[in-house]
Design a protein around this motif. Structure first.
Motif, PDB file in Angstrom:
ATOM      1  N   CYS A  44       0.815  -1.216   0.000  1.00  0.00           N
ATOM      2  CA  CYS A  44       0.000   0.000   0.000  1.00  0.00           C
ATOM      3  C   CYS A  44       0.851   1.270   0.000  1.00  0.00           C
ATOM      4  CB  CYS A  44      -0.956   0.012   1.189  1.00  0.00           C
ATOM      5  SG  CYS A  44      -0.194   0.342   2.804  1.00  0.00           S
ATOM      6  N   GLY A  45       2.119   1.149   0.405  1.00  0.00           N
ATOM      7  CA  GLY A  45       3.000   2.309   0.438  1.00  0.00           C
ATOM      8  C   GLY A  45       2.901   3.144   1.700  1.00  0.00           C
ATOM      9  N   LEU A  46       2.088   2.716   2.663  1.00  0.00           N
ATOM     10  CA  LEU A  46       1.859   3.515   3.864  1.00  0.00           C
ATOM     11  C   LEU A  46       2.523   2.979   5.119  1.00  0.00           C
ATOM     12  CD1 LEU A  46      -1.933   4.190   3.248  1.00  0.00           C
ATOM     13  CD2 LEU A  46      -0.005   5.719   2.784  1.00  0.00           C
ATOM     14  N   SER A  47       3.172   1.845   5.047  1.00  0.00           N
ATOM     15  CA  SER A  47       3.802   1.242   6.215  1.00  0.00           C
ATOM     16  C   SER A  47       4.885   2.148   6.788  1.00  0.00           C
ATOM     17  CB  SER A  47       4.427  -0.105   5.840  1.00  0.00           C
ATOM     18  OG  SER A  47       5.149  -0.644   6.926  1.00  0.00           O
ATOM     19  N   THR A  48       4.989   2.157   8.105  1.00  0.00           N
ATOM     20  CA  THR A  48       6.046   2.942   8.756  1.00  0.00           C
ATOM     21  C   THR A  48       7.338   2.144   8.880  1.00  0.00           C
ATOM     22  OG1 THR A  48       5.290   2.269  10.950  1.00  0.00           O
ATOM     23  CG2 THR A  48       4.400   4.326  10.074  1.00  0.00           C
ATOM     24  N   ILE A  49       7.299   0.869   8.490  1.00  0.00           N
ATOM     25  CA  ILE A  49       8.493   0.021   8.579  1.00  0.00           C
ATOM     26  C   ILE A  49       8.844  -0.567   7.207  1.00  0.00           C
ATOM     27  CG2 ILE A  49       8.264  -0.511  11.030  1.00  0.00           C
ATOM     28  CD1 ILE A  49       6.998  -3.219  10.185  1.00  0.00           C
ATOM     29  N   LYS A  50       8.639   0.223   6.148  1.00  0.00           N
ATOM     30  CA  LYS A  50       8.931  -0.233   4.788  1.00  0.00           C
ATOM     31  C   LYS A  50      10.333  -0.791   4.692  1.00  0.00           C
ATOM     32  CE  LYS A  50       6.095   3.284   2.736  1.00  0.00           C
ATOM     33  NZ  LYS A  50       6.280   4.694   2.758  1.00  0.00           N
ATOM     34  N   PRO A  51      10.545  -1.827   3.938  1.00  0.00           N
ATOM     35  CA  PRO A  51       9.640  -2.426   2.970  1.00  0.00           C
ATOM     36  C   PRO A  51       8.658  -3.404   3.590  1.00  0.00           C
ATOM     37  CG  PRO A  51      11.681  -3.636   2.911  1.00  0.00           C
ATOM     38  CD  PRO A  51      11.863  -2.507   3.899  1.00  0.00           C
ATOM     39  N   TYR A  52       8.690  -3.561   4.918  1.00  0.00           N
ATOM     40  CA  TYR A  52       7.830  -4.539   5.563  1.00  0.00           C
ATOM     41  C   TYR A  52       6.451  -3.963   5.843  1.00  0.00           C
ATOM     42  CZ  TYR A  52      12.321  -6.754   6.142  1.00  0.00           C
ATOM     43  OH  TYR A  52      13.543  -7.301   5.894  1.00  0.00           O
ATOM     44  N   CYS A  53       5.467  -4.838   5.892  1.00  0.00           N
ATOM     45  CA  CYS A  53       4.085  -4.474   6.180  1.00  0.00           C
ATOM     46  C   CYS A  53       3.895  -4.300   7.677  1.00  0.00           C
ATOM     47  CB  CYS A  53       3.164  -5.582   5.653  1.00  0.00           C
ATOM     48  SG  CYS A  53       1.434  -5.345   6.078  1.00  0.00           S
TER      49      CYS A  53
END
Length: 66
Positions: A44-53
């Motif tokens: 979704c592109g909104l995670s605060t721990i990208k690249p993880y969900c």
């Protein structure tokens, strides 16, 4: 890497679940640390721990076509 088969499963309205021994890299080639053999990657592109969900897709109403 081992000879284990790697699988990537796209969950409807959710992350990509990656199972197996893979190297994750940033767009500039740096390795992304992994502490687990199975990881959920954000779509979704909104995670605060990208690249993880981090589950943000649920609250945001993210929807996929599949």
């Amino acid at each position: 890497m081992t000879d284990d088969r790697v699988t990537i499963t796209a969950y409807p309205d959710g992350p990509l679940l990656v199972r197996g021994d893979v190297d994750l890299r940033t767009s500039d080639g740096r390795e992304v640390a992994r502490t687990r053999r199975t990881v959920a990657l954000c779509r979704c592109g909104l995670s605060t721990i990208k690249p993880y969900c981090d589950g943000t897709h649920k609250a945001s109403g993210f929807r996929t076509d599949d």
